[in-house]
Scaffold this motif. Structure first.
Motif, PDB file in Angstrom:
ATOM      1  N   GLY A 182     -10.581  -2.038   0.998  1.00  0.00           N
ATOM      2  CA  GLY A 182     -11.346  -1.051   1.745  1.00  0.00           C
ATOM      3  C   GLY A 182     -11.323  -0.215   1.663  1.00  0.00           C
ATOM      4  N   HIS A 183     -12.104  -0.053   0.510  1.00  0.00           N
ATOM      5  CA  HIS A 183     -12.808   0.601   0.247  1.00  0.00           C
ATOM      6  C   HIS A 183     -14.725   1.052   0.278  1.00  0.00           C
ATOM      7  CE1 HIS A 183     -14.102   5.061  -1.530  1.00  0.00           C
ATOM      8  NE2 HIS A 183     -14.216   4.349  -2.797  1.00  0.00           N
ATOM      9  N   PHE A 184     -15.336   1.534   1.292  1.00  0.00           N
ATOM     10  CA  PHE A 184     -17.241   0.982   1.182  1.00  0.00           C
ATOM     11  C   PHE A 184     -17.351   2.131   1.138  1.00  0.00           C
ATOM     12  CE2 PHE A 184     -14.092  -1.589   3.982  1.00  0.00           C
ATOM     13  CZ  PHE A 184     -14.872  -3.358   3.871  1.00  0.00           C
ATOM     14  N   LEU A 185     -18.417   2.321  -0.134  1.00  0.00           N
ATOM     15  CA  LEU A 185     -19.586   2.964   0.459  1.00  0.00           C
ATOM     16  C   LEU A 185     -20.551   2.730   1.716  1.00  0.00           C
ATOM     17  CD1 LEU A 185     -20.472   2.492  -2.972  1.00  0.00           C
ATOM     18  CD2 LEU A 185     -19.756   4.332  -2.211  1.00  0.00           C
ATOM     19  N   ILE A 186     -21.168   3.172   2.789  1.00  0.00           N
ATOM     20  CA  ILE A 186     -21.627   3.445   3.730  1.00  0.00           C
ATOM     21  C   ILE A 186     -23.489   3.716   3.431  1.00  0.00           C
ATOM     22  CG2 ILE A 186     -22.357   4.030   6.680  1.00  0.00           C
ATOM     23  CD1 ILE A 186     -19.415   3.036   5.744  1.00  0.00           C
ATOM     24  N   ILE A 187     -24.613   2.943   4.288  1.00  0.00           N
ATOM     25  CA  ILE A 187     -26.034   2.995   3.209  1.00  0.00           C
ATOM     26  C   ILE A 187     -26.266   3.916   3.793  1.00  0.00           C
ATOM     27  CG2 ILE A 187     -27.301   1.606   6.028  1.00  0.00           C
ATOM     28  CD1 ILE A 187     -27.541   1.606   1.909  1.00  0.00           C
ATOM     29  N   GLY A 188     -26.996   4.775   2.838  1.00  0.00           N
ATOM     30  CA  GLY A 188     -27.584   5.870   3.587  1.00  0.00           C
ATOM     31  C   GLY A 188     -28.849   5.995   4.512  1.00  0.00           C
TER      32      GLY A 188
ATOM     33  N   ILE B 187     -27.582   4.373  -1.522  1.00  0.00           N
ATOM     34  CA  ILE B 187     -26.594   4.662  -0.715  1.00  0.00           C
ATOM     35  C   ILE B 187     -25.581   6.009  -0.598  1.00  0.00           C
ATOM     36  CG2 ILE B 187     -24.904   5.213  -2.907  1.00  0.00           C
ATOM     37  CD1 ILE B 187     -24.588   2.269  -0.921  1.00  0.00           C
ATOM     38  N   GLY B 188     -24.581   5.895   0.486  1.00  0.00           N
ATOM     39  CA  GLY B 188     -24.009   7.158   1.193  1.00  0.00           C
ATOM     40  C   GLY B 188     -22.983   6.914   0.360  1.00  0.00           C
ATOM     41  N   ASP B 189     -22.518   7.728   1.214  1.00  0.00           N
ATOM     42  CA  ASP B 189     -20.593   7.975   1.025  1.00  0.00           C
ATOM     43  C   ASP B 189     -19.729   7.203   1.005  1.00  0.00           C
ATOM     44  OD1 ASP B 189     -22.056  10.654   0.209  1.00  0.00           O
ATOM     45  OD2 ASP B 189     -21.863  11.480   1.987  1.00  0.00           O
ATOM     46  N   ALA B 190     -18.949   7.304   0.545  1.00  0.00           N
ATOM     47  CA  ALA B 190     -17.363   6.321   0.906  1.00  0.00           C
ATOM     48  C   ALA B 190     -16.500   6.538   1.958  1.00  0.00           C
ATOM     49  CB  ALA B 190     -16.882   6.666  -0.412  1.00  0.00           C
ATOM     50  N   GLN B 191     -15.951   5.569   2.704  1.00  0.00           N
ATOM     51  CA  GLN B 191     -15.217   5.528   3.444  1.00  0.00           C
ATOM     52  C   GLN B 191     -14.161   4.680   3.814  1.00  0.00           C
ATOM     53  OE1 GLN B 191     -16.864   6.016   7.396  1.00  0.00           O
ATOM     54  NE2 GLN B 191     -15.362   4.995   8.465  1.00  0.00           N
ATOM     55  N   ASP B 192     -12.872   4.648   3.353  1.00  0.00           N
ATOM     56  CA  ASP B 192     -11.846   3.858   3.344  1.00  0.00           C
ATOM     57  C   ASP B 192     -11.689   2.965   5.247  1.00  0.00           C
ATOM     58  OD1 ASP B 192     -10.542   3.945   1.102  1.00  0.00           O
ATOM     59  OD2 ASP B 192     -11.009   6.680   1.503  1.00  0.00           O
ATOM     60  N   ALA B 193     -11.604   1.677   4.983  1.00  0.00           N
ATOM     61  CA  ALA B 193     -10.683   1.278   6.323  1.00  0.00           C
ATOM     62  C   ALA B 193      -9.133   1.720   6.747  1.00  0.00           C
ATOM     63  CB  ALA B 193     -11.025  -0.368   5.304  1.00  0.00           C
ATOM     64  N   ARG B 194      -8.474   1.576   7.718  1.00  0.00           N
ATOM     65  CA  ARG B 194      -7.613   1.942   8.068  1.00  0.00           C
ATOM     66  C   ARG B 194      -7.036   0.077   8.812  1.00  0.00           C
ATOM     67  NH1 ARG B 194      -5.646   2.722  13.237  1.00  0.00           N
ATOM     68  NH2 ARG B 194      -8.336   2.203  14.057  1.00  0.00           N
ATOM     69  N   PRO B 195      -5.949   0.206   8.532  1.00  0.00           N
ATOM     70  CA  PRO B 195      -5.387  -1.367   8.629  1.00  0.00           C
ATOM     71  C   PRO B 195      -5.326  -0.995  10.446  1.00  0.00           C
ATOM     72  CG  PRO B 195      -3.533   0.221   7.470  1.00  0.00           C
ATOM     73  CD  PRO B 195      -4.870   1.090   7.568  1.00  0.00           C
ATOM     74  N   LEU B 196      -5.213  -2.666  10.280  1.00  0.00           N
ATOM     75  CA  LEU B 196      -5.753  -2.803  11.614  1.00  0.00           C
ATOM     76  C   LEU B 196      -4.553  -3.971  12.465  1.00  0.00           C
ATOM     77  CD1 LEU B 196      -8.088  -2.249  14.189  1.00  0.00           C
ATOM     78  CD2 LEU B 196      -8.602  -3.777  13.416  1.00  0.00           C
ATOM     79  N   ALA B 197      -4.239  -3.691  13.023  1.00  0.00           N
ATOM     80  CA  ALA B 197      -2.695  -5.158  14.090  1.00  0.00           C
ATOM     81  C   ALA B 197      -3.874  -5.633  14.759  1.00  0.00           C
ATOM     82  CB  ALA B 197      -2.197  -4.578  14.013  1.00  0.00           C
ATOM     83  N   PRO B 198      -3.766  -6.848  14.526  1.00  0.00           N
ATOM     84  CA  PRO B 198      -4.363  -8.187  15.695  1.00  0.00           C
ATOM     85  C   PRO B 198      -3.904  -7.607  16.878  1.00  0.00           C
ATOM     86  CG  PRO B 198      -3.148  -9.208  14.118  1.00  0.00           C
ATOM     87  CD  PRO B 198      -2.682  -7.442  14.012  1.00  0.00           C
ATOM     88  N   GLY B 199      -4.794  -7.510  17.846  1.00  0.00           N
ATOM     89  CA  GLY B 199      -4.738  -7.322  19.201  1.00  0.00           C
ATOM     90  C   GLY B 199      -5.470  -5.807  19.607  1.00  0.00           C
ATOM     91  N   GLU B 200      -5.540  -4.879  18.142  1.00  0.00           N
ATOM     92  CA  GLU B 200      -5.367  -3.345  18.191  1.00  0.00           C
ATOM     93  C   GLU B 200      -6.810  -3.291  19.198  1.00  0.00           C
ATOM     94  OE1 GLU B 200      -5.373   0.366  16.366  1.00  0.00           O
ATOM     95  OE2 GLU B 200      -4.477  -1.214  15.623  1.00  0.00           O
TER      96      GLU B 200
END
Lengths: 204, 204
Positions: A182-188, B187-200
Motif C-alpha cells: 500500500g506504499h506507492f510512488l506518484i509519477i512526477g 518518479i515523484g514522491d511517496a504516498q500511502d493508501a489508507r484502508p478503505l471499507a467496501p461501500g465507502e
C-alpha cells in the motif's frame, strides 16, 4: 466520472504502460465480472501492440480471463490510491459468495464500456487497454504470466494526448507506482534527454 | 561513483522494479560486454525473485545474454538521463566494429562488479539485479521475452533501504520512466493508501 473515452492509435498504445504504472486488471464472463490491482504489467510489442501481466493462480480475475479470453488494463490515478489498494487486497469471489455482489458494486465503481468488448473499463482511470488473451499455457501455468494483444486503447485527454503524458495541473490524475504494502510512488514531471556524443562523459 | 553496493534481501528484490523504472540491461561473454536501455522490464515472482525483460532480436546485448546465460538490470537515475537515451539508441556492435571499443568505454561508464558474476553493473545507478537466464526458447523467439532468476540484488542506501524508496533530498537520483523518443517522466514522491471499507465510495 470520465468524459467519453478518447481513442489512442494502436501504434502508440505502449506509451500508456511504458512509464510502468500499477494497473487494474478486469475481466467478465457469464454475467460475472471482477477487477484486481497488478504492479507487474508491461508492454511487450509495438504493433500490433501486446502486453504482459502477471495474474496469481488464486485470483478470480484470472479465472475470468481464462474463461473469456479477454481482459482490460485500466491505469488508475492518485485520486484512486485507496481504491487501488483495496482492489489489490480483497477477493472478488468472497464478495460474490458472502454478499452476493461484486467488487464493482461493493466499491461503487462505474464500469465503462469500451470498443472491443474485452471487459469492463474502470471509471476514473486515465488510460485503458482492451486486450485479447494470447494463449500460452506454459507461461500461464509455470510463471502466472499472461500475454495479450491490445485491440483498442483509450486515454483521458486531460493528461494524455498526441502520444505524451502531461500531468501539470492535474496532480490528482498522476499515475501510481506501487512499491509494497500500500506504499506507492506518484509519477512526477517530464524531462527530455538531450543528445550525447560518445566520449562526452570522459570516456573518449 | 557509487559507494560499496548494499545488498537487498532477495525476498525484497522485486521492490527495486515494482514502480516500473526504465532499466539498463548489461551482459558479458568471451571478453565482450554491452549495455542497452529497456523500458519493458518487470518483476515476475517474489521468491525466488524472477524478472521479465524484452530484448529485441537486433541487439548485441541479447546475443551476449544468450551466450552467457546471465544478465544484469541496473536502475538508472535522472542524473543519467542523457546517457540512458544514448545507450538506448546506439549499437554496441557498431562501436566495437568501427572504433574497437565498447559502449562502456565510449561513454565513460564504470562497470562495477557484483556478487553473482552475472555481468557488469552500471556505476551511478541506484539499484541492480544480477540474474540468471531462465531459458524459454519459445518466448525468446516469438516475443523477444527473456525471463531471469535474481541471484543477487543491491541498492544505493541513500534512496532505497529497509524495503522502501526514499528520494527526498536526492532529486538527481530519482528513477526514469520512459514514454517515447527520449521523453521521460521522473518518479515523484511517496504516498500511502489508507484502508478503505467496501461501500465507502457510495457503492454499499
Amino acid at each position: 466520472m470520465n468524459e467519453p473515452l478518447h481513442s489512442v492509435p494502436l501504434e502508440r498504445a505502449y506509451r500508456l504502460l511504458n512509464p510502468g504504472p500499477t494497473v487494474l486488471v478486469s475481466a467478465a464472463h457469464g454475467g460475472m465480472r471482477n477487477v484486481m490491482a497488478a504492479a507487474w504489467a508491461m508492454p511487450l510489442d509495438f504493433e500490433p501492440p501486446k502486453v504482459a501481466v502477471v495474474l496469481d493462480k488464486a485470483t478470480w480475475t484470472r479465472e475470468l480471463v481464462e474463461a473469456s479470453g479477454h481482459f482490460v488494463l485500466s491505469v488508475p490515478t492518485r485520486a484512486q490510491i485507496d481504491l487501488v489498494q483495496a482492489l489489490g487486497t480483497t477477493s472478488g469471489k468472497t464478495f460474490q459468495e458472502q454478499e452476493g455482489r461484486d467488487k464493482f458494486t461493493a466499491f461503487g465503481i462505474e464500469a465503462l464500456e469500451g470498443r472491443a468488448n474485452a471487459g469492463p473499463l474502470v471509471d476514473g482511470c486515465v488510460a485503458w487497454l482492451e486486450c485479447r488473451l494470447l494463449r500460452e499455457p506454459a507461461n500461464e501455468q509455470r510463471y502466472d504470466l499472461f500475454l495479450g494483444e491490445v485491440l483498442a486503447a483509450h486515454a483521458d485527454p486531460r493528461v494524455f494526448s498526441e502520444g505524451r503524458w502531461h500531468f501539470d495541473g492535474h496532480d490528482e490524475l498522476r499515475t501510481l507506482h506501487h512499491v509494497a504494502g500500500g506504499h506507492f510512488l506518484i509519477i512526477g514531471d517530464a524531462q527530455d534527454a538531450r543528445p550525447l556524443a560518445p566520449g562526452e562523459l570522459g570516456g573518449g
